[in-house]
Enzyme design. Sequence first.
Site, PDB file in Angstrom:
ATOM      1  N   THR A  98       0.832  -1.209   0.000  1.00  0.00           N
ATOM      2  CA  THR A  98       0.000   0.000   0.000  1.00  0.00           C
ATOM      3  C   THR A  98       0.868   1.261   0.000  1.00  0.00           C
ATOM      4  O   THR A  98       2.045   1.231   0.347  1.00  0.00           O
ATOM      5  CB  THR A  98      -0.947   0.016   1.212  1.00  0.00           C
ATOM      6  N   ASP A  99       0.248   2.366  -0.379  1.00  0.00           N
ATOM      7  CA  ASP A  99       0.946   3.649  -0.394  1.00  0.00           C
ATOM      8  C   ASP A  99       0.491   4.494   0.795  1.00  0.00           C
ATOM      9  O   ASP A  99      -0.252   4.011   1.663  1.00  0.00           O
ATOM     10  CB  ASP A  99       0.730   4.364  -1.734  1.00  0.00           C
ATOM     11  N   LYS A 100       0.879   5.762   0.828  1.00  0.00           N
ATOM     12  CA  LYS A 100       0.529   6.644   1.946  1.00  0.00           C
ATOM     13  C   LYS A 100      -0.974   6.856   2.091  1.00  0.00           C
ATOM     14  O   LYS A 100      -1.445   7.227   3.150  1.00  0.00           O
ATOM     15  CB  LYS A 100       1.216   7.997   1.798  1.00  0.00           C
ATOM     16  N   GLY A 145      -3.049   4.474   1.870  1.00  0.00           N
ATOM     17  CA  GLY A 145      -3.608   3.229   2.395  1.00  0.00           C
ATOM     18  C   GLY A 145      -4.207   2.327   1.336  1.00  0.00           C
ATOM     19  O   GLY A 145      -4.931   1.383   1.660  1.00  0.00           O
TER      20      GLY A 145
END
Length: 144
Positions: A13-15, A17
């Site tokens: 996942t990225d920042k 979410g």
Amino acid sequence: MQPYIHKVQYYETDKMGIVHHSNYIRYMEEARVDFLEKIGWGFDRLEQEGIVSPVVGVQVRYKQPARFPERIVVVVQIHKYNGTLMHIGYEMKNAATGQVLCTAISEHCFLDTTGKPLRLRHNWEALDGILKGFAQDYEKAQSK
């Protein structure tokens, strides 16, 4: 055939979410490997037979995000096959809701270990027949 199921990992996942877009390509590969194993032609067997099948193109449509720790169901279908080229379709859905997250197509060719193109029907009739059957089944389903 049973679809492939992938559990989203936190590191995917990225920042925001959500699963980073590049990971869907990995899910496609995981599902393709699983599909080939289920039809009796896993990558280990292909390589022992001197067959490599590189990706020559990918098309992806992102529809909804996936998040940790969801499970993604990946359905694999052979969209096109002519003995030297193959297009594999993927539909990725949220396992809990059934919502389509992503659709994609990967395009592959068949080569020997020196990079020379192969025609599977010449020396690998069983594999050729299996892939041809899946492509015909897909075409029939699309024409209904």
